[in-house]
Write a protein that holds these residues in place. Structure first.
Motif, PDB file in Angstrom:
ATOM      1  N   ILE A 251       0.850  -1.075  -0.190  1.00  0.00           N
ATOM      2  CA  ILE A 251       0.050   0.190   0.126  1.00  0.00           C
ATOM      3  C   ILE A 251       0.706   1.331   0.144  1.00  0.00           C
ATOM      4  CG2 ILE A 251      -1.954   1.315   1.295  1.00  0.00           C
ATOM      5  CD1 ILE A 251      -2.607  -1.382   2.676  1.00  0.00           C
ATOM      6  N   GLN A 252       0.668   2.270  -0.887  1.00  0.00           N
ATOM      7  CA  GLN A 252       1.216   3.452  -0.811  1.00  0.00           C
ATOM      8  C   GLN A 252       0.455   4.573  -1.367  1.00  0.00           C
ATOM      9  OE1 GLN A 252       5.199   3.666  -2.847  1.00  0.00           O
ATOM     10  NE2 GLN A 252       4.458   5.631  -3.909  1.00  0.00           N
ATOM     11  N   VAL A 253       0.259   5.554  -0.228  1.00  0.00           N
ATOM     12  CA  VAL A 253      -0.658   6.656  -0.689  1.00  0.00           C
ATOM     13  C   VAL A 253       0.276   8.217  -0.571  1.00  0.00           C
ATOM     14  CG1 VAL A 253      -2.666   8.012   0.192  1.00  0.00           C
ATOM     15  CG2 VAL A 253      -2.575   5.441   0.377  1.00  0.00           C
ATOM     16  N   GLY A 254       0.487   8.661  -1.399  1.00  0.00           N
ATOM     17  CA  GLY A 254       1.257  10.070  -1.436  1.00  0.00           C
ATOM     18  C   GLY A 254       0.592  11.172  -2.116  1.00  0.00           C
ATOM     19  N   ASP A 255       0.960  12.435  -1.634  1.00  0.00           N
ATOM     20  CA  ASP A 255       0.441  13.725  -2.176  1.00  0.00           C
ATOM     21  C   ASP A 255       1.487  14.608  -2.456  1.00  0.00           C
ATOM     22  OD1 ASP A 255       0.900  15.353   0.251  1.00  0.00           O
ATOM     23  OD2 ASP A 255      -0.117  13.884   1.372  1.00  0.00           O
TER      24      ASP A 255
ATOM     25  N   ARG B 196       3.367   4.388   3.442  1.00  0.00           N
ATOM     26  CA  ARG B 196       3.606   2.924   2.832  1.00  0.00           C
ATOM     27  C   ARG B 196       3.722   1.854   3.818  1.00  0.00           C
ATOM     28  NH1 ARG B 196       8.706   1.777   1.628  1.00  0.00           N
ATOM     29  NH2 ARG B 196       9.589   3.221   3.344  1.00  0.00           N
ATOM     30  N   GLY B 197       3.056   0.890   3.330  1.00  0.00           N
ATOM     31  CA  GLY B 197       2.746  -0.335   4.228  1.00  0.00           C
ATOM     32  C   GLY B 197       2.462  -1.644   3.473  1.00  0.00           C
ATOM     33  N   TRP B 198       2.563  -2.819   4.155  1.00  0.00           N
ATOM     34  CA  TRP B 198       2.679  -4.103   3.787  1.00  0.00           C
ATOM     35  C   TRP B 198       1.728  -4.851   4.609  1.00  0.00           C
ATOM     36  CZ3 TRP B 198       3.794  -7.268  -0.187  1.00  0.00           C
ATOM     37  CH2 TRP B 198       3.961  -8.531  -0.096  1.00  0.00           C
TER      38      TRP B 198
END
Length: 352
Positions: free
Chosen positions: A303-307, A347-349
């Protein structure tokens, strides 16, 4: 019941002393005999706090009674209570030592008085009663420990459930406010130039509020009486709801690898992580672009969430703590901080 044991033991001991048969070698019970019985019972109220001392005191007075030649065995009820207290105590080593000495002295004394051998079966009756009092205390102690353990387990489960519900309430509220903020802004911008677009934005606000109300009612129902309120519970959030989330918040959703059905717990955790990360980006970073990237791997989900907004800074809040707990609770990991090209990145796994 515990506070009535000393007076009950006193009444029973006095009755036994008064009714005990007096043989020619016995000293008839007198005021001193009853005073010894009273002293034995007066030591009992502290038996729970000081079981070994109580047993030693009662035991010495019991032996003094017999040394003075009064009818044997009659004042035993206070001794039964003291032995029971030793068996029921949480710390019993000293009490067991005192009980062992008392039993040895009692058997030796009765053997010497009756002329029987130490292993004669006719000496077993009194010893069996004393041991029975100890064992009964042991049974009560075990039951208390089981009840205490069960109560601690229930309390721990309750705390865990409250934490879970608090996390859900936080995530739902944060997401709903983010959607409302985005869509309300869209509605305001399009109010004159595109009334239809403004109406669609307001409909998205209404939909988000309705979904949040259903989830909040379910959570409040669990807090109130342990079960969701009447009506069908809201569906467990899953990854197939991410397109709607992206559409409502303006985020860009990117999938890598071959999408597949993951375990329900993994999908729910991943959805909530993305939901919270997007809500934080909208509320705190002032981002113009939010990108959600899911990487389907054979052994789990990345999982990756960026802005591209500003780094909110400051200490991590409840939302970030909740995301970390969701990931680590399933054997994964999660990290959050400034992105390599600016903005903020989560970021996660999660294995699955």
């Amino acid at each position: 019941m515990g506070r009535w044991l000393p007076p009950l033991a006193f009444v029973l001991a006095v009755a036994r002393v008064a009714a005990a048969p007096v043989v020619f070698t016995d000293r008839p019970p007198d005021l001193l005999a009853y005073a010894l019985v009273a002293a034995m019972c007066l030591a009992l109220p502290v038996r729970d706090d000081h079981p070994a001392i109580t047993l030693a005191t009662v035991g010495v007075l019991f032996l003094v009674y017999h040394v003075l030649g009064y009818p044997g065995g009659a004042p035993a009820p206070p001794l039964w209570v003291a032995l029971f207290a030793v068996g029921a105590a949480s710390r019993r080593r000293a009490g067991f030592v005192v009980a062992g000495l008392l039993l040895a002295v009692d058997i030796q004394g009765r053997a010497a008085t009756t002329g029987l051998g130490l292993l004669d079966a006719r000496l077993d009756g009194s010893t069996g009663v004393f041991l029975g009092a100890l064992l009964l205390g042991e049974v009560v102690r075990g039951r208390r420990e089981r009840l205490a353990t069960a109560a601690a387990d229930r309390e721990q489960r309750l705390i865990s459930e409250r934490v879970r519900i608090a996390r859900e309430l936080h995530d739902v509220t944060a997401h709903t406010l983010a959607v409302v903020a985005v869509q309300a802004g869209v509605a305001a911008d399009l109010r004159e130039d595109d009334p239809d677009g403004s109406g669609r934005a307001l409909e998205a606000v209404r939909q988000a509020a309705g979904d949040a109300m259903r989830e909040l009612r379910a959570a409040v129902g669990v807090l109130r009486d342990g079960s969701p309120e009447s009506g069908p519970p809201p569906p467990t959030p899953a990854l197939d709801r991410l397109p709607d989330l992206a559409a409502a918040t303006g985020a860009v959703l990117i999938s890598e690898g071959t999408p597949r059905r993951l375990p329900r717990a993994v999908e729910a955790a991943a959805y909530r992580i993305v939901q919270e990360a997007v809500a934080n980006a909208i509320r705190h970073s002032g981002a113009g672009r939010i990108e959600v990237r899911l990487g389907y791997r054979p052994d789990g989900l990345a999982i990756q969430v960026g802005d591209d907004g500003r780094d909110a800074g400051g200490p991590p809040g409840n939302g970030l703590h909740g995301m970390v707990e969701r990931a680590t609770g399933l054997g994964g990991w999660l990290r959050a901080g400034p992105g390599p090209a600016g903005g903020f990145q989560v970021r996660g796994w999660i294995p699955g």
